[in-house]
Design a protein around this motif. Structure first.
Motif, PDB file in Angstrom:
ATOM      1  N   ARG A   1       5.512  14.154   7.403  1.00  0.00           N
ATOM      2  CA  ARG A   1       6.617  15.100   7.289  1.00  0.00           C
ATOM      3  C   ARG A   1       7.753  14.594   6.403  1.00  0.00           C
ATOM      4  O   ARG A   1       8.791  15.224   6.293  1.00  0.00           O
ATOM      5  N   VAL A   2       7.549  13.437   5.771  1.00  0.00           N
ATOM      6  CA  VAL A   2       8.583  12.909   4.889  1.00  0.00           C
ATOM      7  C   VAL A   2       8.055  12.816   3.460  1.00  0.00           C
ATOM      8  O   VAL A   2       8.658  13.334   2.522  1.00  0.00           O
ATOM      9  N   GLY A   3       6.911  12.171   3.331  1.00  0.00           N
ATOM     10  CA  GLY A   3       6.336  12.039   2.000  1.00  0.00           C
ATOM     11  C   GLY A   3       5.581  10.738   1.857  1.00  0.00           C
ATOM     12  O   GLY A   3       5.552   9.913   2.773  1.00  0.00           O
ATOM     13  N   PHE A   4       4.961  10.569   0.700  1.00  0.00           N
ATOM     14  CA  PHE A   4       4.221   9.336   0.450  1.00  0.00           C
ATOM     15  C   PHE A   4       5.203   8.243   0.061  1.00  0.00           C
ATOM     16  O   PHE A   4       6.226   8.501  -0.566  1.00  0.00           O
ATOM     17  N   ALA A   5       4.860   7.031   0.470  1.00  0.00           N
ATOM     18  CA  ALA A   5       5.750   5.921   0.171  1.00  0.00           C
ATOM     19  C   ALA A   5       4.931   4.658   0.002  1.00  0.00           C
ATOM     20  O   ALA A   5       3.879   4.489   0.617  1.00  0.00           O
ATOM     21  N   ARG A   6       5.422   3.789  -0.859  1.00  0.00           N
ATOM     22  CA  ARG A   6       4.765   2.499  -1.010  1.00  0.00           C
ATOM     23  C   ARG A   6       5.588   1.477  -0.236  1.00  0.00           C
ATOM     24  O   ARG A   6       6.805   1.382  -0.415  1.00  0.00           O
ATOM     25  N   ILE A   7       4.912   0.736   0.624  1.00  0.00           N
ATOM     26  CA  ILE A   7       5.603  -0.273   1.416  1.00  0.00           C
ATOM     27  C   ILE A   7       5.799  -1.501   0.533  1.00  0.00           C
ATOM     28  O   ILE A   7       4.833  -2.143   0.129  1.00  0.00           O
ATOM     29  N   ASP A   8       7.033  -1.790   0.240  1.00  0.00           N
ATOM     30  CA  ASP A   8       7.338  -2.870  -0.694  1.00  0.00           C
ATOM     31  C   ASP A   8       7.362  -4.225   0.020  1.00  0.00           C
ATOM     32  O   ASP A   8       6.728  -5.170  -0.404  1.00  0.00           O
ATOM     33  N   THR A   9       8.116  -4.276   1.104  1.00  0.00           N
ATOM     34  CA  THR A   9       8.166  -5.501   1.913  1.00  0.00           C
ATOM     35  C   THR A   9       8.254  -5.070   3.367  1.00  0.00           C
ATOM     36  O   THR A   9       8.766  -4.000   3.675  1.00  0.00           O
ATOM     37  N   ALA A  10       7.754  -5.914   4.259  1.00  0.00           N
ATOM     38  CA  ALA A  10       7.852  -5.581   5.678  1.00  0.00           C
ATOM     39  C   ALA A  10       7.658  -6.829   6.518  1.00  0.00           C
ATOM     40  O   ALA A  10       6.847  -7.688   6.191  1.00  0.00           O
ATOM     41  N   GLY A  11       8.445  -6.918   7.560  1.00  0.00           N
ATOM     42  CA  GLY A  11       8.333  -8.023   8.513  1.00  0.00           C
ATOM     43  C   GLY A  11       9.018  -7.583   9.780  1.00  0.00           C
ATOM     44  O   GLY A  11       9.526  -6.456   9.850  1.00  0.00           O
ATOM     45  N   PRO A  12       9.045  -8.440  10.773  1.00  0.00           N
ATOM     46  CA  PRO A  12       9.685  -8.085  12.041  1.00  0.00           C
ATOM     47  C   PRO A  12      11.146  -7.699  11.842  1.00  0.00           C
ATOM     48  O   PRO A  12      11.681  -6.858  12.574  1.00  0.00           O
ATOM     49  N   GLY A  13      11.778  -8.287  10.856  1.00  0.00           N
ATOM     50  CA  GLY A  13      13.182  -7.998  10.625  1.00  0.00           C
ATOM     51  C   GLY A  13      13.444  -6.646   9.994  1.00  0.00           C
ATOM     52  O   GLY A  13      14.556  -6.142  10.026  1.00  0.00           O
ATOM     53  N   GLY A  14      12.415  -6.074   9.397  1.00  0.00           N
ATOM     54  CA  GLY A  14      12.633  -4.785   8.765  1.00  0.00           C
ATOM     55  C   GLY A  14      11.698  -4.573   7.592  1.00  0.00           C
ATOM     56  O   GLY A  14      11.028  -5.503   7.131  1.00  0.00           O
ATOM     57  N   ALA A  15      11.668  -3.337   7.124  1.00  0.00           N
ATOM     58  CA  ALA A  15      10.768  -2.993   6.032  1.00  0.00           C
ATOM     59  C   ALA A  15      11.535  -2.225   4.967  1.00  0.00           C
ATOM     60  O   ALA A  15      12.543  -1.574   5.253  1.00  0.00           O
ATOM     61  N   VAL A  16      11.038  -2.346   3.750  1.00  0.00           N
ATOM     62  CA  VAL A  16      11.588  -1.563   2.652  1.00  0.00           C
ATOM     63  C   VAL A  16      10.441  -0.779   2.032  1.00  0.00           C
ATOM     64  O   VAL A  16       9.400  -1.355   1.693  1.00  0.00           O
ATOM     65  N   ALA A  17      10.621   0.513   1.933  1.00  0.00           N
ATOM     66  CA  ALA A  17       9.585   1.357   1.339  1.00  0.00           C
ATOM     67  C   ALA A  17      10.202   2.159   0.206  1.00  0.00           C
ATOM     68  O   ALA A  17      11.396   2.431   0.200  1.00  0.00           O
ATOM     69  N   TYR A  18       9.367   2.508  -0.757  1.00  0.00           N
ATOM     70  CA  TYR A  18       9.823   3.348  -1.850  1.00  0.00           C
ATOM     71  C   TYR A  18       9.141   4.699  -1.749  1.00  0.00           C
ATOM     72  O   TYR A  18       7.913   4.771  -1.612  1.00  0.00           O
ATOM     73  N   LEU A  19       9.931   5.744  -1.819  1.00  0.00           N
ATOM     74  CA  LEU A  19       9.339   7.078  -1.784  1.00  0.00           C
ATOM     75  C   LEU A  19       8.563   7.299  -3.079  1.00  0.00           C
ATOM     76  O   LEU A  19       9.111   7.144  -4.165  1.00  0.00           O
ATOM     77  N   THR A  20       7.300   7.636  -2.944  1.00  0.00           N
ATOM     78  CA  THR A  20       6.491   7.895  -4.135  1.00  0.00           C
ATOM     79  C   THR A  20       6.781   9.321  -4.604  1.00  0.00           C
ATOM     80  O   THR A  20       7.174   9.566  -5.733  1.00  0.00           O
ATOM     81  N   HIS A  21       6.546  10.232  -3.708  1.00  0.00           N
ATOM     82  CA  HIS A  21       6.848  11.651  -3.916  1.00  0.00           C
ATOM     83  C   HIS A  21       6.520  12.332  -2.606  1.00  0.00           C
ATOM     84  O   HIS A  21       5.982  11.703  -1.700  1.00  0.00           O
ATOM     85  N   ARG A  22       6.817  13.587  -2.505  1.00  0.00           N
ATOM     86  CA  ARG A  22       6.544  14.269  -1.245  1.00  0.00           C
ATOM     87  C   ARG A  22       5.058  14.551  -1.099  1.00  0.00           C
ATOM     88  O   ARG A  22       4.312  14.487  -2.047  1.00  0.00           O
TER      89      ARG A  22
ATOM     90  N   LYS B   1       0.823  -1.210   0.000  1.00  0.00           N
ATOM     91  CA  LYS B   1       0.000   0.000   0.000  1.00  0.00           C
ATOM     92  C   LYS B   1       0.854   1.255   0.000  1.00  0.00           C
ATOM     93  O   LYS B   1       2.023   1.229   0.373  1.00  0.00           O
ATOM     94  N   VAL B   2       0.218   2.337  -0.389  1.00  0.00           N
ATOM     95  CA  VAL B   2       0.879   3.631  -0.300  1.00  0.00           C
ATOM     96  C   VAL B   2       0.430   4.285   1.006  1.00  0.00           C
ATOM     97  O   VAL B   2      -0.765   4.360   1.286  1.00  0.00           O
ATOM     98  N   VAL B   3       1.389   4.688   1.802  1.00  0.00           N
ATOM     99  CA  VAL B   3       1.081   5.379   3.053  1.00  0.00           C
ATOM    100  C   VAL B   3       1.740   6.747   2.979  1.00  0.00           C
ATOM    101  O   VAL B   3       2.509   7.032   2.070  1.00  0.00           O
TER     102      VAL B   3
END
Length: 494
Positions: free
Chosen positions: A473-494, A467-469
RNA sequence: GCUGCUAUAGUGUAGUCCGGCCAAUCAUGUCGGCCUUUCACGCCGACGACUGGGGUUCGAAUCCCCAUAGCAGCACCA
């Protein structure tokens, strides 16, 4: 109110409040249209393709009719087998209303048959001239020796081509046009070639139609009423006109839009492929590329792409595509739906003195409280963005928690409770910053075309995969992967 | 070089066909303000353009000519 006071004024002030996304009408379209999107299957679709795909799609929706996806795979050198899958996928993502799909490689017999008919009408001849020689003759507006041949002879030579009597490059079928045409590009252009050095992934063939021939034949046979394509095809349109003339066909209405340059990304399929092969890009959806799948990965909605393309329209002016405009379209779509989440870039752990543990309940969406809150348990230590402690700041507000005084003890920042009153922070015009409990975070990497930002996010990031969240104060981002070990998000735009 | 297309603010776009209602539209962007427990959204305001030069006309962004610039084609690619 104004309506009642001065009705005339209102009307006068409304000069054609034109729809930003409206396209000009098409001629002869009232009874429906047949249009096509005809990509070369050399790789996934990119922003350039999206323009053609969207413009045609919107017209078909507006007037009703058929929308043909025609895979133009008559040059085996430029066919990527994977594209037979990815092109339709990308088209589906864009939401185009394709009604039928045609593969040109299925239609070789159709083209051969029409080649014979062209020759019979005197419109084609088999040419065995050397390339350089022909080029000279063409520039001199002189017929090559093959041009004068009889129909029967040309027919026989064409069958010879099909039977394998000529090697690659030894013979081609040319369209007889006008040697005096002012544009040398129009003079007796080729319609078929022999190609044996590269095998076609779908069919067994050695004689292939060239684009101008197959396109003209297909546009006519498939009943296309309107063709919208880039300006780079203007010369092709003129060439194809000769083919329509030989068959006495009525050509469709043509419309050519201007060239679209795109700032900052690689658009050339071959360049992208080379970069992927060399490991410079992760794949076709690497966010530094201009492919639709790269946009999707970043969290750009197909509807935003569509709107951006419609806002650009079908003008003949060459334009520079601007990401800002696409981002604005996307923000308008995504802002009302994206859950708010906190991401603390470059986190610094700080102890907070003077406040007992308590919970913060930030809203999932400030414009829609009914969507509820998240719960963040403050228990004495927090992480905040390093940048917030950098300046001469003496007071901050931890968002949805309380105000803190900032001090530095032995080079380390410390925070001290400074009251709950939001008004104090407002009055002092102090930053209201996102924070997270020291022991309640998930490592999170925010990836951007310009580089990554390491940080931490709240655990509920795990519920937002795909999803895009909005990282506040940073910007919109799409959560690519996420788990207890960590998450990777992509900045969509501000 | 030859052939052709295009030319409105940082970007996109309307107006150009059928000259006057254009001291040029809308969006985006930037800046300022308001709102707001986000630097988001929303609201208000400001900034910012008819490529240049001739011509026609009472009047030209709009018509004509020239120049300039950009782009494309001149492939046995699409």
């Amino acid at each position: 109110m104004l309506q009642a006071l001065a009705p005339g004024l209102l009307e006068a002030r409304e000069p054609v409040q034109r729809d930003r996304y409206a396209l000009p009408p098409l001629p002869d379209a009232e009874k429906g249209v047949v249009m096509r999107f005809a990509p070369n299957p050399s790789g996934p679709l990119h922003l350039g393709h999206a323009r053609a795909a969207v413009l045609n799609d919107v017209y078909v929706r507006r007037y009703g009719g058929r929308y043909i996806l025609r895979i133009e795979d008559t040059d085996p050198k430029r066919v990527d087998p994977g594209a037979y899958e990815t092109v339709p996928e990308d088209i589906r993502w864009l939401g185009c209303g394709i009604t039928e799909t045609v593969y040109q490689s299925d239609r070789l017999e159709v083209y051969y048959d029409h080649a014979r008919r062209l020759i019979e009408r005197g419109g084609g001849y088999v040419c065995t001239c050397d390339n350089d020689r022909f080029r000279e003759l063409r520039l001199a507006r002189t017929a090559c020796p093959c041009r004068g041949g009889e129909v029967e002879e040309n027919l026989a030579r064409f069958e010879g081509m099909l039977a394998g009597a000529y090697a690659e490059g030894e013979a081609s079928l040319r369209v007889r046009t006008d040697l005096d045409a002012p544009d040398p590009a129009l003079r007796d252009f080729p319609a078929f070639r022999i190609l044996t050095s590269t095998l076609h992934p779908r069919i067994d063939a050695s004689v292939y139609p060239l684009m101008n021939f197959s396109v003209a034949v297909d546009d006519h046979l498939l009943g296309c009423t309107h063709v919208i394509r880039g300006k780079d095809h203007i010369a092709n349109t003129r060439r194809q006109q000769f083919i329509y003339d030989w068959y006495s066909w009525t050509p469709p209405h043509f419309r050519h839009y201007g060239r679209m340059g795109i700032e900052g990304v690689v658009l050339s399929t071959s360049e992208m492929r080379a970069g992927i092969a060399a490991g410079r890009y992760e794949g076709w959806d690497d966010i530094r590329l201009g492919t639709l799948r790269a946009l999707a990965r970043r969290g750009i909605e197909p509807e935003a792409v569509k709107r951006a393309m419609l806002a650009i329209g079908i003008g003949e002016t060459d334009i520079q595509f601007s990401w800002e405009n696409l981002f604005a379209e996307n923000r308008a779509i995504v802002d009302p739906v994206a859950d708010r989440l906190w991401f603390v870039p470059d986190p610094v752990a700080v102890e907070v003195t003077g406040a007992p543990p308590r919970e913060a309940h930030p809203l999932r969406h400030p414009g829609d409280p009914s969507r509820g809150t998240r719960t963040l348990a403050y228990d004495g230590s927090v992480v905040v963005p390093a940048a917030e402690l950098a300046g001469e700041i003496s007071l901050l507000r931890l968002k949805d928690l309380f105000n803190v005084e900032v001090s530095t003890v032995e080079g380390r920042a410390r925070l001290a409770y400074a009251g709950d009153e939001l008004a104090d922070a407002r009055g002092a015009r102090v930053p209201i910053v996102q924070w997270l409990p020291l022991d309640g975070t998930v490592p999170c990497t925010l990836r951007r075309p310009e580089g990554e930002i390491a940080g931490v996010s709240e655990p509920s990031v795990c519920d937002a995969v795909g999803k895009v969240v909005q990282f506040e104060r940073v910007g919109f981002a799409r959560i690519d992967t996420a788990g207890p070990g960590g998450a990777v998000a992509y900045l969509t735009h501000r």
